[in-house]
Structure formats: C-alpha cells, structure tokens
Enzyme design. Structure first.
Site, PDB file in Angstrom:
ATOM      1  N   LYS A  49       0.845  -1.197   0.000  1.00 52.15           N
ATOM      2  CA  LYS A  49       0.000   0.000   0.000  1.00 52.15           C
ATOM      3  C   LYS A  49       0.882   1.249   0.000  1.00 52.15           C
ATOM      4  CE  LYS A  49      -3.738  -2.446   2.285  1.00 52.15           C
ATOM      5  NZ  LYS A  49      -4.386  -2.856   3.530  1.00 52.15           N
ATOM      6  N   GLN A  93      -4.543  -1.501   9.778  1.00 52.94           N
ATOM      7  CA  GLN A  93      -4.456  -2.828   9.167  1.00 52.94           C
ATOM      8  C   GLN A  93      -5.009  -3.885  10.128  1.00 52.94           C
ATOM      9  OE1 GLN A  93      -3.274  -3.482   5.951  1.00 52.94           O
ATOM     10  NE2 GLN A  93      -3.953  -5.580   6.321  1.00 52.94           N
ATOM     11  N   ASP A 116     -11.180   3.063   4.386  1.00 51.59           N
ATOM     12  CA  ASP A 116     -11.746   1.727   4.159  1.00 51.59           C
ATOM     13  C   ASP A 116     -13.270   1.744   4.115  1.00 51.59           C
ATOM     14  OD1 ASP A 116      -9.770  -0.205   3.784  1.00 51.59           O
ATOM     15  OD2 ASP A 116      -9.291  -0.288   5.920  1.00 51.59           O
TER      16      ASP A 116
END
Ligand code: NAP
Length: 279
Positions: A49, A93, A116
């Site tokens: 990422k 994460q 997200d």
C-alpha cells in the site's frame, strides 16, 4: 472458455489516471497506515500500500506499533491523526491483537478520513441506501472490474458466498443499490450448490475452495475474492479455475483479479477523501 476479468490491467489504468490527477494537486494527499504487531502477511500488504501510494505521489507513512501497545494508546494516536490537517486518510491494518477491540478502533476513526469505509457512519449510510463518504475497497474494486467489462447488474441474480464486513455485507448493499437481486450465503447456508446454480453472478469470498464448475449456471460471471495457500503452498482462490472457466462467460483469476482492484480502490479512496476534504 471464459473471458478473464483482468484486475491487474485495470489497476494499471486506474493508477495511471490517478498519478496525473495527484500531480495536478498543489498539496499532496497523505495516507497513514497503522500496523500493530509483526504479522508477516499484514507487513507485506502494508508495504504494498505504501509503495503504491508513493508511486502516485501520495505521501504515505506506516506507523508500526509493537503488539503489546494498549488499546488506549492506539485510540489516542487515531484521535491525533483525526485532528491533523495534513492527514487525508487513516487505515488500521487488520487483524489486531486480541486485547484490542477492533470495533473501538474503527469507531474512533473520523468518517471523513475513513479510507476503508468501515466506520459505523459510512456503513450506516451504505446500508440505508445513501452515499457513504467512500465505499469499502474490495467491493468497490469488484464493481469497477464488472463495470469495466460491461457486465450488466440490474435485474441479475448475484450470489455472494461470505458475509464478512469487509467483503460480503457491503458488497450485498452495493449490488442491491445497482438493482441486482442479491443472495448472501455463508457457512450455515443449506443447499449452497442449488443456490449457486441460479446465479448470473457469483462472488466467492469464503477463503476456502467452495466453487467448482459443475455448480455454475452456463454463461454466469464468476468473481473470486478468496486468496489462500493450499496444502502444497500454492496461492489459490475459492474457485476451481480449470472447471469454472469452462462454464462461465467471465471469470476473475487469483492472483491478478480482485487483489489488484482492492489496492487500486484504496488509492482512489485516498484521492476522493482529499478532494472532498479540501472542499
Ligand atoms: P472471513 O471474515 O473469514 O469470512 C469468510 C466468510 O465465508 C464467512 O461469512 C463464512 O461464513 C463464509 N464461509 C466459510 N466457509 C464457507 C463454506 N464452506 N461455505 C459457504 N460459506 C463459507 O473472510 P474475509 O475477510 O471476508 O475474506 C474471505 C477471503 O477473501 C479470504 O481468502 C481473504 O484472504 C480474501 N480476501 C481477499 C481480498 C482481496 O483483495 N483479494 C480482500 C479481502 C479478503 P460464516 O459467516 O458463517 O462464518
């Protein structure tokens, strides 16, 4: 023989366009990724990422905490990032160590920096049929891939295998919002094969080998979200590609299908947050 839904190719196209867009900004967007502990798979995801963001000109920082960080310390850091004007997007994460509540962590992220799309505000918006600030990355990537290949969703029967918060549940709402008829299956579903046989679109996100060619309706579209190592250590998806590709009209491979689309969506979301937050 099914046509491949090529996530790698579409990712490259999306990232190419995003790079030009980011170059046109006076200030750069910034994505902060929080990693707790030393989970090797998480480390690889986080580094991918970061690298992808940096290639686009997005500032990206990974904050790596030891696994014994307290929940309060983590929540305090998220609050600090929420209040930092230079931070566009925050990603924590998953998975987190057991002593930290995933729910508390997600609830603390500001919905306007929730890259997200997992916060209750953004989830609530999605489930009430209105627009969240951004859509969750994996379902968003799946829809971008289907749209790229001109696959019609309206009126079609979409069967999703898996009801997790990161894939199945948000995808069910996004497909519903696109006027598909949606069935969500899970480990307790009875007669899974019979249900799948009626699907025009099958999306499998079980993390297990659950789909074989003989279960599919001829000409259906198959999206394989699963990714895991089989007993021989080979990376594979939920779908038996050999048999399924003989029956389906389109199929996404593993690797090279949904995975690249998830990362492309994360970058799209970071840029969308930047544009929305800078008014
Ligand atoms: P998860 O939280 O473990 O959820 C798995 C879902 O599959 C659950 O709803 C489970 O049912 C259902 N399931 C398990 N076995 C089943 C079976 N035999 N028949 C029918 N349903 C079954 O997993 P996840 O986080 O959603 O991830 C799923 C897979 O997708 C994993 O392989 C993951 O690595 C992969 N993934 C890939 C990407 C990507 O970008 N490529 C992104 C996210 C996830 P219950 O709810 O009843 O337990």
């Amino acid at each position: 023989m099914a046509q491949i839904l090529d996530g790698k190719k579409l990712r490259e196209k999306i990232l190419g366009e995003l790079k030009l867009k980011v170059e046109s900004f006076t200030q750069k967007p910034s994505l902060v990724v929080i990693l707790v502990g030393e989970n090797p798979a998480s480390k690889i995801y986080v580094n991918n990422k970061k690298k992808t963001a940096q290639n686009l000109g997005i500032n990206s920082e990974v904050i790596n905490y030891p696994s014994d960080i307290t929940e309060q310390e983590l929540l305090d850091k998220i609050e600090e990032l929420n209040n930092d004007k230079n931070v566009t997007a925050i990603l924590v994460q998953l998975p987190l160590p057991e002593h930290i509540s995933k729910e508390n962590v997600i609830n603390t992220i500001s919905p306007s920096k929730d890259v997200d799309g997992f916060t209750p505000y953004n989830f609530g918006k999605l489930f009430s049929g209105s627009e969240p600030v951004v859509y969750p990355c994996t379902p968003k990537g799946i829809l971008l891939l289907l749209d790229e290949y001109g696959i019609k969703l309206e009126g079609k029967h979409a069967v999703i295998v898996g009801r997790s918060n990161i894939v199945g549940r948000p995808l069910s709402q996004m497909l519903l919002n696109r006027n598909a008829t949606v069935t969500v299956c899970h480990s307790r579903s009875e007669n899974l094969s019979d249900i799948i046989k009626t699907a025009d679109i099958v999306v499998s996100a079980a993390g297990k080998n659950v789909i074989k060619g003989e279960m599919l309706k001829s000409g259906c579209v198959v999206v394989d979200v699963g990714i895991f190592k089989d007993e021989n250590g080979k990376t594979r998806g939920d779908v038996d590609f050999e048999t399924a590709s003989q029956v389906a009209s389109y199929i996404s491979p593993v690797p090279g299908g949904v995975g690249p689309m998830t990362i492309a969506s994360l970058m799209l979301n970071t840029v969308e947050l930047y544009v929305k937050n800078s008014g």
